[in-house]
Design an enzyme around this catalytic site. Structure first.
Site, PDB file in Angstrom:
ATOM      1  N   GLY A 135      30.942  -7.858 -44.559  1.00  0.00           N
ATOM      2  CA  GLY A 135      31.482  -6.720 -45.329  1.00  0.00           C
ATOM      3  C   GLY A 135      30.409  -5.984 -46.103  1.00  0.00           C
ATOM      4  O   GLY A 135      30.612  -4.852 -46.536  1.00  0.00           O
ATOM      5  N   GLY A 136      29.265  -6.665 -46.324  1.00  0.00           N
ATOM      6  CA  GLY A 136      28.116  -6.005 -46.941  1.00  0.00           C
ATOM      7  C   GLY A 136      28.325  -5.616 -48.393  1.00  0.00           C
ATOM      8  O   GLY A 136      29.249  -6.080 -49.073  1.00  0.00           O
ATOM      9  N   ARG A 188      19.412   3.383 -55.477  1.00  0.00           N
ATOM     10  CA  ARG A 188      19.257   2.283 -54.527  1.00  0.00           C
ATOM     11  C   ARG A 188      18.160   2.625 -53.524  1.00  0.00           C
ATOM     12  O   ARG A 188      17.893   3.790 -53.257  1.00  0.00           O
ATOM     13  CB  ARG A 188      20.590   2.020 -53.803  1.00  0.00           C
ATOM     14  N   LYS A 242      36.558  -0.189 -57.104  1.00  0.00           N
ATOM     15  CA  LYS A 242      37.840   0.541 -57.109  1.00  0.00           C
ATOM     16  C   LYS A 242      38.976  -0.336 -57.614  1.00  0.00           C
ATOM     17  O   LYS A 242      39.937   0.157 -58.229  1.00  0.00           O
ATOM     18  CB  LYS A 242      38.154   1.101 -55.725  1.00  0.00           C
ATOM     19  N   HIS A 299      55.937  20.611 -50.065  1.00  0.00           N
ATOM     20  CA  HIS A 299      56.147  20.890 -51.496  1.00  0.00           C
ATOM     21  C   HIS A 299      57.077  19.815 -52.071  1.00  0.00           C
ATOM     22  O   HIS A 299      58.031  19.427 -51.398  1.00  0.00           O
ATOM     23  CB  HIS A 299      56.794  22.265 -51.659  1.00  0.00           C
ATOM     24  N   GLU A 323      21.029   9.892 -69.021  1.00  0.00           N
ATOM     25  CA  GLU A 323      20.688  10.446 -67.699  1.00  0.00           C
ATOM     26  C   GLU A 323      19.411  11.268 -67.815  1.00  0.00           C
ATOM     27  O   GLU A 323      19.295  12.126 -68.681  1.00  0.00           O
ATOM     28  CB  GLU A 323      21.863  11.305 -67.183  1.00  0.00           C
ATOM     29  N   ASP A 340      22.643   2.802 -44.880  1.00  0.00           N
ATOM     30  CA  ASP A 340      21.771   3.063 -46.032  1.00  0.00           C
ATOM     31  C   ASP A 340      20.279   2.984 -45.713  1.00  0.00           C
ATOM     32  O   ASP A 340      19.459   3.475 -46.493  1.00  0.00           O
ATOM     33  CB  ASP A 340      22.076   2.059 -47.159  1.00  0.00           C
TER      34      ASP A 340
HETATM   35  P1  FAD Z   1      25.295  -2.806 -46.599  1.00  0.00           P
HETATM   36  O1  FAD Z   1      26.715  -2.658 -46.909  1.00  0.00           O
HETATM   37  O2  FAD Z   1      24.341  -2.922 -47.734  1.00  0.00           O
HETATM   38  O3  FAD Z   1      25.173  -4.066 -45.665  1.00  0.00           O
HETATM   39  C1  FAD Z   1      23.944  -4.566 -45.261  1.00  0.00           C
HETATM   40  C2  FAD Z   1      24.099  -6.032 -44.953  1.00  0.00           C
HETATM   41  O4  FAD Z   1      22.904  -6.493 -44.343  1.00  0.00           O
HETATM   42  C3  FAD Z   1      24.299  -6.897 -46.186  1.00  0.00           C
HETATM   43  O5  FAD Z   1      25.453  -7.672 -46.040  1.00  0.00           O
HETATM   44  C4  FAD Z   1      23.030  -7.749 -46.269  1.00  0.00           C
HETATM   45  O6  FAD Z   1      23.304  -9.056 -46.739  1.00  0.00           O
HETATM   46  C5  FAD Z   1      22.605  -7.789 -44.818  1.00  0.00           C
HETATM   47  N1  FAD Z   1      21.162  -7.986 -44.624  1.00  0.00           N
HETATM   48  C6  FAD Z   1      20.144  -7.337 -45.239  1.00  0.00           C
HETATM   49  N2  FAD Z   1      18.960  -7.743 -44.737  1.00  0.00           N
HETATM   50  C7  FAD Z   1      19.242  -8.662 -43.792  1.00  0.00           C
HETATM   51  C8  FAD Z   1      18.437  -9.439 -42.904  1.00  0.00           C
HETATM   52  N3  FAD Z   1      17.119  -9.314 -42.880  1.00  0.00           N
HETATM   53  N4  FAD Z   1      19.056 -10.309 -42.068  1.00  0.00           N
HETATM   54  C9  FAD Z   1      20.415 -10.436 -42.072  1.00  0.00           C
HETATM   55  N5  FAD Z   1      21.215  -9.731 -42.876  1.00  0.00           N
HETATM   56  C10 FAD Z   1      20.633  -8.839 -43.716  1.00  0.00           C
HETATM   57  N6  FAD Z   1      30.121   3.937 -50.779  1.00  0.00           N
HETATM   58  C11 FAD Z   1      31.221   4.668 -50.503  1.00  0.00           C
HETATM   59  O7  FAD Z   1      31.284   5.274 -49.431  1.00  0.00           O
HETATM   60  N7  FAD Z   1      32.275   4.745 -51.386  1.00  0.00           N
HETATM   61  C12 FAD Z   1      32.240   4.101 -52.585  1.00  0.00           C
HETATM   62  O8  FAD Z   1      33.188   4.198 -53.348  1.00  0.00           O
HETATM   63  C13 FAD Z   1      31.115   3.317 -52.897  1.00  0.00           C
HETATM   64  N8  FAD Z   1      31.045   2.647 -54.055  1.00  0.00           N
HETATM   65  C14 FAD Z   1      29.967   1.870 -54.323  1.00  0.00           C
HETATM   66  C15 FAD Z   1      29.915   1.174 -55.528  1.00  0.00           C
HETATM   67  C16 FAD Z   1      28.836   0.381 -55.833  1.00  0.00           C
HETATM   68  C17 FAD Z   1      28.813  -0.381 -57.135  1.00  0.00           C
HETATM   69  C18 FAD Z   1      27.761   0.261 -54.898  1.00  0.00           C
HETATM   70  C19 FAD Z   1      26.572  -0.610 -55.193  1.00  0.00           C
HETATM   71  C20 FAD Z   1      27.783   0.951 -53.703  1.00  0.00           C
HETATM   72  C21 FAD Z   1      28.883   1.762 -53.410  1.00  0.00           C
HETATM   73  N9  FAD Z   1      28.941   2.487 -52.215  1.00  0.00           N
HETATM   74  C22 FAD Z   1      30.049   3.262 -51.952  1.00  0.00           C
HETATM   75  C23 FAD Z   1      27.835   2.502 -51.256  1.00  0.00           C
HETATM   76  C24 FAD Z   1      28.141   1.583 -50.072  1.00  0.00           C
HETATM   77  O9  FAD Z   1      28.347   0.280 -50.547  1.00  0.00           O
HETATM   78  C25 FAD Z   1      26.984   1.599 -49.080  1.00  0.00           C
HETATM   79  O10 FAD Z   1      26.683   2.924 -48.723  1.00  0.00           O
HETATM   80  C26 FAD Z   1      27.349   0.826 -47.823  1.00  0.00           C
HETATM   81  O11 FAD Z   1      27.639  -0.512 -48.134  1.00  0.00           O
HETATM   82  C27 FAD Z   1      26.197   0.877 -46.820  1.00  0.00           C
HETATM   83  O12 FAD Z   1      26.539   0.161 -45.688  1.00  0.00           O
HETATM   84  P2  FAD Z   1      25.426  -0.531 -44.768  1.00  0.00           P
HETATM   85  O13 FAD Z   1      26.170  -1.172 -43.661  1.00  0.00           O
HETATM   86  O14 FAD Z   1      24.378   0.443 -44.468  1.00  0.00           O
HETATM   87  O15 FAD Z   1      24.736  -1.624 -45.694  1.00  0.00           O
END
Ligand code: FAD
Length: 470
Positions: A45-46, A273, A57, A445, A205, A313
């Site tokens: 789920g990351g 980030r 949320k 509406h 800020e 990201d």
């Molecule tokens: P991630 O979700 O970061 O997942 C990457 C995964 O890779 C992680 O589980 C990590 O453990 C794993 N990983 C990293 N390196 C390795 C490795 N070498 N080997 C194996 N595994 C590895 N976005 C929205 O769209 N709406 C929101 O409301 C929102 N709210 C947020 C609130 C907060 C507090 C934060 C911090 C972020 C929020 N975001 C939101 C941003 C969103 O979480 C990220 O944009 C999104 O998670 C990115 O997805 P991703 O798959 O690129 O990476």
């Protein structure tokens, strides 16, 4: 079997099980690929699911409910002062995370995606070493890098027990005085959560205003509301020093050339980030990154190395879960030889403050900066029946259109459920809709969605529920 010594083969290796990686893995499996997903955490789920979108949320919902209870008195509903049981709140939030992560687990299992827990590092453009897992390495034909991002640290707070968003989401305590460093969406959402839980919250800020990416007229409505909840907002101000002793932080804040010293019980640092691209062997695979650590990709999500893709990201563009998921689908489809590309016209952005702010496509500021010939129609929620029945008349919807042909170029919303309303605007942008398309579409509406219809009418010079400008 010796733990970690075995090597495995996979047609496609996906690294990272966030909304980018796990969605790519599901799509790849559906397209007939043999997929191996490597994730270093023990849950899928990351960031989004475990320490981002979802827990934030959940906490916002609880705080908004308490606020709604307070303001319900005029409707004849008297609840009394809301009390928070933070242990129960934390348990509820965690139960949502657990439910959703196990849902992803089961989706992956049922699609036949093999999940390996461990930290992946490229040895070449064909192989990975897995640290700390039951599998020692993976030989792949194609790979998708979806390792996400991590918080940027504030130099002034180095080594001090400040919170990042990850700690704040655990609700370790409710500090009496909380300083939020960073007026972006994460800092504001969490700052307002703590304000709702009872902290006296100040925000500092560096830039001249909060939420610099959003149009100022939208942000103004939110800041007017937040003024009752936030103790102080310091824009164009910089944290230049910080000390910690006992349970007290002394923070030096520079503003207008003067430095002031303030005391807080806790500091939440939310200054941005950075992509997780170091220490994963990208150089060994030949994958190029720019000077900010971002992986360069083309419209097919392909990196500088033909058989390696990158999504979410770690790539350029907004760090948002839905952008990561869309890229995950594109990369999967390209790997499966489909004619796919990230050619989206708009990536919606949402800030879950009270009221919510959402926008999609070009902002009014961007359009003006780029010298575009635009017509903007704004419709205030105070002219909308549904907004009054929800007791939320503060807000507006605006449509930014091409002055020559009425093509919709951007939508901006501040108000209740802006996060849901923005999808209609984004669909309009994707489909190349004109003002007329929105105007002739019948909106039910009484709903908030009528405001989009009315804003399009204003832009076209044919308003119904506001006076035409002469
Ligand atoms: P991630 O979700 O970061 O997942 C990457 C995964 O890779 C992680 O589980 C990590 O453990 C794993 N990983 C990293 N390196 C390795 C490795 N070498 N080997 C194996 N595994 C590895 N976005 C929205 O769209 N709406 C929101 O409301 C929102 N709210 C947020 C609130 C907060 C507090 C934060 C911090 C972020 C929020 N975001 C939101 C941003 C969103 O979480 C990220 O944009 C999104 O998670 C990115 O997805 P991703 O798959 O690129 O990476």
């Amino acid at each position: 079997m010796v733990m970690g010594s075995m090597r495995q083969e996979a047609e496609v290796a996906v690294i990272g099980a966030g909304p980018g990686g796990y969605v790519a893995a599901l799509r790849l499996a559906d397209l007939g690929k043999d997929v191996l997903l490597v994730e270093e955490r023990d849950q899928q789920g990351g960031t989004c699911l475990i320490e981002g979108c979802i827990p934030s949320k959940a906490l916002i919902t609880a705080v908004e409910l308490a606020e709604a209870a307070k303001s319900a008195e005029k409707m004849g509903l008297i609840f009394g002062e809301a009390q928070f049981d933070t242990d129960a709140l934390r348990d509820w939030k965690d139960s949502i995370i657990n439910k959703l992560t196990s849902g992803i687990d089961s989706l992956l299992k049922r699609r036949g995606v093999e999940v390996v827990q461990g930290r992946a590092r490229f040895d070449s453009n064909k192989s990975l070493t897995i640290e700390g897992g039951s599998v020692g390495g993976v030989d792949f034909r194609q790979a998708v890098v979806a390792t996400g991002s991590s918080v940027i640290e504030l130099p002034a707070a180095a080594g001090l027990p400040v919170w990042t968003s990850t700690e704040a989401l655990q609700i370790p305590s409710i500090p009496e005085r909380l300083l939020v460093v960073g007026g972006g969406y994460i800092g504001l959402e969490l700052g307002l959560v703590y304000a709702g839980l009872g902290s006296e919250v100040s925000v500092v800020e560096f830039l001249p205003r909060l939420l610099m990416g959003a149009d100022p007229d939208l942000v103004k409505v939110m800041t007017k509301h937040a003024a009752n909840r936030l103790s102080m907002v310091m824009a164009s101000s910089k944290v230049v020093g910080m000390e910690h002793s006992g349970s007290n932080f002394t923070v030096n804040i520079e503003s207008d050339g003067k430095t002031d010293s303030q005391e807080y019980d806790q500091v939440l640092v939310s200054v941005g980030r950075k992509p997780n691209t170091s220490g994963i062997g990208l150089d060994k695979a030949g994958v190029e990154i720019d000077d900010r650590g971002t992986i360069s990709t083309n419209e097919q999500c392909r990196t500088s190395v033909d058989n390696i893709y990158a999504i979410g990201d770690v790539t350029s563009g907004p760090m948002l879960a839905h952008k990561a998921s869309r890229e995950g689908k594109v990369a999967a489809e390209v790997i499966a030889d489909h004619n796919s590309g990230f050619d989206n016209r708009a990536i919606p952005a949402v800030v879950f403050t009270d009221p919510e702010i959402a926008w999609s496509g070009v902002t009014e500021v961007e359009a003006k900066d780029q010298g575009m010939n635009i017509k903007v129609g704004k419709f205030p929620l105070s002219a909308l029946g549904r907004a009054w029945t929800l007791d939320k008349p503060d807000g507006l919807v605006k449509v930014i259109s091409d002055a020559d042909n009425g093509l919709v170029l951007g939508i901006g919303i501040v108000g209740p459920h802006a996060s849901e309303l923005i999808s209609e605007g984004t669909l309009a942008l994707e489909m190349g809709a004109t003002l007329e398309d929105i105007m002739v579409t019948i909106h039910p509406h009484p709903t908030l969605s009528e405001a989009l219809n009315e804003a399009a009418e204003v832009a076209a010079g044919a308003p119904t529920h506001v006076h035409p400008s002469r």
